[in-house]
Design an enzyme around this catalytic site. Sequence first.
Site, PDB file in Angstrom:
ATOM      1  N   LEU A  41     -19.522  35.191 -33.102  1.00 43.98           N
ATOM      2  CA  LEU A  41     -20.782  34.940 -32.396  1.00 43.98           C
ATOM      3  C   LEU A  41     -21.805  36.022 -32.701  1.00 43.98           C
ATOM      4  O   LEU A  41     -22.967  35.723 -33.032  1.00 43.98           O
ATOM      5  CB  LEU A  41     -20.530  34.859 -30.894  1.00 43.98           C
ATOM      6  CG  LEU A  41     -19.862  33.591 -30.383  1.00 43.98           C
ATOM      7  CD1 LEU A  41     -19.493  33.742 -28.915  1.00 43.98           C
ATOM      8  CD2 LEU A  41     -20.785  32.404 -30.564  1.00 43.98           C
ATOM      9  N   ALA A  69     -22.258  36.261 -22.841  1.00 38.81           N
ATOM     10  CA  ALA A  69     -20.833  36.590 -22.944  1.00 38.81           C
ATOM     11  C   ALA A  69     -20.147  36.257 -21.621  1.00 38.81           C
ATOM     12  O   ALA A  69     -19.714  35.128 -21.407  1.00 38.81           O
ATOM     13  CB  ALA A  69     -20.660  38.053 -23.323  1.00 38.81           C
ATOM     14  N   ARG A  70     -20.059  37.224 -20.705  1.00 41.37           N
ATOM     15  CA  ARG A  70     -19.459  37.024 -19.388  1.00 41.37           C
ATOM     16  C   ARG A  70     -20.278  37.788 -18.351  1.00 41.37           C
ATOM     17  O   ARG A  70     -20.771  38.883 -18.613  1.00 41.37           O
ATOM     18  CB  ARG A  70     -17.999  37.502 -19.366  1.00 41.37           C
ATOM     19  CG  ARG A  70     -17.037  36.621 -20.148  1.00 41.37           C
ATOM     20  CD  ARG A  70     -16.865  35.262 -19.494  1.00 41.37           C
ATOM     21  NE  ARG A  70     -15.909  34.406 -20.206  1.00 41.37           N
ATOM     22  CZ  ARG A  70     -16.233  33.535 -21.151  1.00 41.37           C
ATOM     23  NH1 ARG A  70     -17.515  33.422 -21.520  1.00 41.37           N
ATOM     24  NH2 ARG A  70     -15.312  32.786 -21.718  1.00 41.37           N
ATOM     25  N   ASP A  89     -26.842  33.609 -19.526  1.00 41.64           N
ATOM     26  CA  ASP A  89     -26.224  32.288 -19.444  1.00 41.64           C
ATOM     27  C   ASP A  89     -24.993  32.325 -18.553  1.00 41.64           C
ATOM     28  O   ASP A  89     -24.313  31.324 -18.400  1.00 41.64           O
ATOM     29  CB  ASP A  89     -25.840  31.807 -20.857  1.00 41.64           C
ATOM     30  CG  ASP A  89     -25.327  30.378 -20.867  1.00 41.64           C
ATOM     31  OD1 ASP A  89     -26.025  29.484 -20.342  1.00 41.64           O
ATOM     32  OD2 ASP A  89     -24.214  30.141 -21.384  1.00 41.64           O
ATOM     33  N   GLU A 127     -19.045  31.728 -11.064  1.00 40.61           N
ATOM     34  CA  GLU A 127     -19.585  30.462 -11.565  1.00 40.61           C
ATOM     35  C   GLU A 127     -18.774  29.269 -11.048  1.00 40.61           C
ATOM     36  O   GLU A 127     -17.553  29.299 -11.174  1.00 40.61           O
ATOM     37  CB  GLU A 127     -19.578  30.470 -13.104  1.00 40.61           C
ATOM     38  CG  GLU A 127     -20.413  31.587 -13.693  1.00 40.61           C
ATOM     39  CD  GLU A 127     -20.262  31.710 -15.211  1.00 40.61           C
ATOM     40  OE1 GLU A 127     -21.089  32.377 -15.830  1.00 40.61           O
ATOM     41  OE2 GLU A 127     -19.293  31.141 -15.763  1.00 40.61           O
ATOM     42  N   HIS A 186     -24.407  28.602 -17.809  1.00 38.70           N
ATOM     43  CA  HIS A 186     -23.243  28.659 -18.696  1.00 38.70           C
ATOM     44  C   HIS A 186     -23.214  27.445 -19.626  1.00 38.70           C
ATOM     45  O   HIS A 186     -22.185  26.801 -19.832  1.00 38.70           O
ATOM     46  CB  HIS A 186     -21.936  28.746 -17.897  1.00 38.70           C
ATOM     47  CG  HIS A 186     -20.822  29.404 -18.659  1.00 38.70           C
ATOM     48  ND1 HIS A 186     -19.956  30.314 -18.099  1.00 38.70           N
ATOM     49  CD2 HIS A 186     -20.438  29.287 -19.966  1.00 38.70           C
ATOM     50  CE1 HIS A 186     -19.079  30.724 -19.010  1.00 38.70           C
ATOM     51  NE2 HIS A 186     -19.366  30.117 -20.153  1.00 38.70           N
ATOM     52  N   ALA A 243     -24.639  27.549 -22.877  1.00 36.06           N
ATOM     53  CA  ALA A 243     -24.864  27.910 -24.275  1.00 36.06           C
ATOM     54  C   ALA A 243     -23.847  27.267 -25.208  1.00 36.06           C
ATOM     55  O   ALA A 243     -24.163  26.896 -26.337  1.00 36.06           O
ATOM     56  CB  ALA A 243     -24.832  29.428 -24.439  1.00 36.06           C
ATOM     57  N   TRP A 244     -22.607  27.137 -24.736  1.00 34.97           N
ATOM     58  CA  TRP A 244     -21.521  26.614 -25.572  1.00 34.97           C
ATOM     59  C   TRP A 244     -21.547  25.092 -25.711  1.00 34.97           C
ATOM     60  O   TRP A 244     -20.835  24.528 -26.541  1.00 34.97           O
ATOM     61  CB  TRP A 244     -20.176  26.984 -24.949  1.00 34.97           C
ATOM     62  CG  TRP A 244     -19.944  26.240 -23.655  1.00 34.97           C
ATOM     63  CD1 TRP A 244     -20.484  26.528 -22.439  1.00 34.97           C
ATOM     64  CD2 TRP A 244     -19.135  25.071 -23.467  1.00 34.97           C
ATOM     65  NE1 TRP A 244     -20.060  25.629 -21.497  1.00 34.97           N
ATOM     66  CE2 TRP A 244     -19.238  24.722 -22.101  1.00 34.97           C
ATOM     67  CE3 TRP A 244     -18.338  24.302 -24.317  1.00 34.97           C
ATOM     68  CZ2 TRP A 244     -18.573  23.623 -21.564  1.00 34.97           C
ATOM     69  CZ3 TRP A 244     -17.666  23.204 -23.784  1.00 34.97           C
ATOM     70  CH2 TRP A 244     -17.797  22.870 -22.422  1.00 34.97           C
TER      71      TRP A 244
END
Length: 316
Positions: free
Chosen positions: A157, A232-233, A257, A262, A283, A285-286
């Site tokens: 990434l 990321a996290r 993101d 969450e 969340h 982005a993926w």
Amino acid sequence: MKAVFLDTQSLDDLDLSPLADCVETLVCYPTTSPEQVAERIAGFELVITNKVVLDADLIRNADSLQLICVVATGVNTIDLTAATARGITVCNSQGYGVQSVAQHVLSLMLALHTRLLDYDRAVRRGDWNRSSQFCLLDYPILELNGRTLGIVGYGALGQEVARLARCFGMQVMIAARPGSTSIPADRVALETVLSQADVISLHCPLTEATHHLIDAPALARMKAGSFLINAARGGIVDETALKDALCSGHLGGAATDVLSEEPPRQGNILLDPAIPNLIITPHSAWGSVQARQTIIEQTVENIRGFLQQTSVRRVN
């Protein structure tokens, strides 16, 4: 194999027929609560899960279980020690979201630099209608060209974000691994990256070493007016410190993101609408269609590999 998919919700708009075709039986549930897991996995040889937790007790009591397929990269929801002790194979998905996440990061970066959301809101509330000239330039617009991007976490990434950033004329600095005692020739100490980069983009995993890696002292080291992006996290960033850095004006903006919890059912300090120039996405982005279909394809490969005794993406 008899298979059960415990939480299809983030994938159920896709074609799941390849999964059904490679097993004898496939039972799917959109979501599964912790109280429902034991009953739903009983008698199944294959369990497919995204975020449903399979702890040691569940694994020890699942007499038929042979294979766990995680439709994500992180396997922190699976007790790997218990699975290994039982001879249960655990496979995950890897690299499926590189293009999707990198595209999202660049979108966030561009939105911060162009003040895209601020201008959209300004137009909708009538500011342009009342402008004394043909355009509206109430918010400073910056160009990516010539600015420096600092990347923390240089896996697939981070490498793709670096490639895209260079296409916009950005200089790229790669931070050395947090806590490392030696710095490779192509890396720069994190403290230096924080103090010199115009934009910091986080792509490292959440571990004990990276929890609150970006805390109040780290934010204070960042250049005045710089931007922080986190795809990321959530736990990598101290959210209270980030709010303070934005509200004080030390940071020029931020985009995330991810949050520490969450979904944020109990709220989150970053959801305060008074925080300036902060973009939050859920969340997502993926989640391109292509990336999520790749997860299905990789899971099929994992299952077929297990059946052929050539396990793919095995993590235990």
